[in-house]
Scaffold this motif. Structure first.
Motif, PDB file in Angstrom:
ATOM      1  N   GLY A 235       0.800  -1.225   0.000  1.00  0.00           N
ATOM      2  CA  GLY A 235       0.000   0.000   0.000  1.00  0.00           C
ATOM      3  C   GLY A 235       0.819   1.254   0.000  1.00  0.00           C
ATOM      4  N   THR A 236       2.139   1.120  -0.113  1.00  0.00           N
ATOM      5  CA  THR A 236       2.992   2.302  -0.010  1.00  0.00           C
ATOM      6  C   THR A 236       4.270   2.092  -0.795  1.00  0.00           C
ATOM      7  N   GLY A 237       4.981   3.175  -1.057  1.00  0.00           N
ATOM      8  CA  GLY A 237       6.250   3.086  -1.764  1.00  0.00           C
ATOM      9  C   GLY A 237       7.334   2.504  -0.866  1.00  0.00           C
ATOM     10  N   VAL A 238       8.172   1.648  -1.450  1.00  0.00           N
ATOM     11  CA  VAL A 238       9.248   0.988  -0.700  1.00  0.00           C
ATOM     12  C   VAL A 238      10.527   1.021  -1.529  1.00  0.00           C
ATOM     13  N   THR A 239      11.642   1.324  -0.882  1.00  0.00           N
ATOM     14  CA  THR A 239      12.946   1.230  -1.534  1.00  0.00           C
ATOM     15  C   THR A 239      13.862   0.394  -0.663  1.00  0.00           C
ATOM     16  N   TYR A 240      14.457  -0.610  -1.277  1.00  0.00           N
ATOM     17  CA  TYR A 240      15.360  -1.526  -0.560  1.00  0.00           C
ATOM     18  C   TYR A 240      16.762  -1.355  -1.124  1.00  0.00           C
ATOM     19  N   LEU A 241      17.722  -1.092  -0.241  1.00  0.00           N
ATOM     20  CA  LEU A 241      19.112  -0.915  -0.645  1.00  0.00           C
ATOM     21  C   LEU A 241      19.905  -2.168  -0.298  1.00  0.00           C
TER      22      LEU A 241
END
Length: 300
Positions: A235-241
């Motif tokens: 339901g939301t933006g996600v960024t995985y490094l």
């Protein structure tokens, strides 16, 4: 107090391009100092007392929140039983590197505190994985599209502030062009293609740019159909490094309505990595995704 066993380096491997990222270096150096302290059987408060540090200084250095001076580093290494060899020379050199100013600090006038950790570390990542439910990911936006997105926000901004935010976004994109820059694996909701941000002309330019970027070998883009995103429950933006270095823990950045969460806690990172894995497995392939982008372009 047990001395640390000698080794060619205190780190698990060469740091490479990460040496140009002061924020990443502070985290790596702090984490290494924590390992050495634990191996020496000392707690942070005891170190503060032994070295005459202010209260909690050791903890702040270990968390990467306090810049470590070369003299502090020498004192800490000596206390932990690491002294008088090339490992000390290497460590102090990296400490000096970490004290340089990050490039993004020149954008501090428009960079929110909750967004800064992502901007600070994304250039040091081996891979950036991101999911966007509403817009094309910032690292793939054209300047015109970015301007339209920024202007659509709740805050009324002066034109100068809008341009500064666009410039910051473009500066972030340049990190992908570096020789040792990160790979980008982006997942976007199908609705992003249907949402005409900035008008037909701006959207056409954005989709053309997206199609061109999808040809780049270090960029993977997948479109997630509406039924897929509904079933996976994103339901939301996600960024995985994802970092290639064992000395730097992977991180996840989760967007909320008015702020965000940046975490390197293994249980949190694993949860969102699993979510991205499931979403990627159900999404359209890169080739199918390119066809969807081209189909949308034909209809504009």
């Amino acid at each position: 107090m047990a001395a640390v066993e000698p080794s060619p380096s205190l780190f698990t491997g060469p740091l490479g391009a990460v040496e140009t990222n002061p924020t990443a270096l502070k985290l790596i150096l702090g984490g290494k100092l924590r390992e050495l302290r634990v191996a020496a059987g000392l707690d942070p408060s005891a170190v503060d007392v032994r070295l005459g540090f202010s209260r909690s200084k050791t903890s702040r250095i270990e968390l990467g929140r306090h810049g470590c001076k070369p003299t502090d580093a020498l004192a800490l290494l000596d206390l932990y039983g690491v002294a008088g060899d090339e490992r000390v020379t290497e460590f102090v050199r990296l400490v000096e590197q970490s004290r340089r100013s990050d490039w993004w600090r020149s954008f501090s006038d428009v960079l929110s505190d909750f967004f800064a950790p992502l901007v600070a570390l994304e250039g040091a990542a081996a891979t950036i994985r991101t999911y966007e439910p509403f817009y094309v990911p910032g690292l793939l936006q054209t300047s015109a599209y970015a301007r339209a997105v920024i202007q659509s926000g709740p805050a009324r901004l002066y034109s100068h502030d809008v341009q500064r935010r666009v410039d910051l976004r473009q500066e972030r994109q340049r990190q992908l062009d570096q020789k040792d820059g990160p790979r980008l694996w982006a997942l976007i909701d199908e609705s992003v293609l249907l949402r005409t941000v900035g008008g037909p002309q701006v959207m056409r330019g954005q989709l053309e740019h997206l199609a061109a970027m999808m040809q780049e070998p270090r960029i993977t883009l997948q479109i997630a159909p509406l039924d897929v995103t509904a079933s996976v429950g994103v339901g939301t933006g996600v960024t995985y490094l994802r970092f290639a270095l064992g000395d730097l823990k992977d991180a996840v950045y989760i967007e909320h309505l008015t702020d965000s969460t940046f975490s390197q806690k293994p249980q949190v990172v694993e949860q969102y990595r699993d979510m991205l894995d499931r979403l990627g497995a159900c999404a359209q392939t890169p080739r199918q995704s390119l066809a969807l982008v081209q189909e949308r372009l034909a209809r504009l």
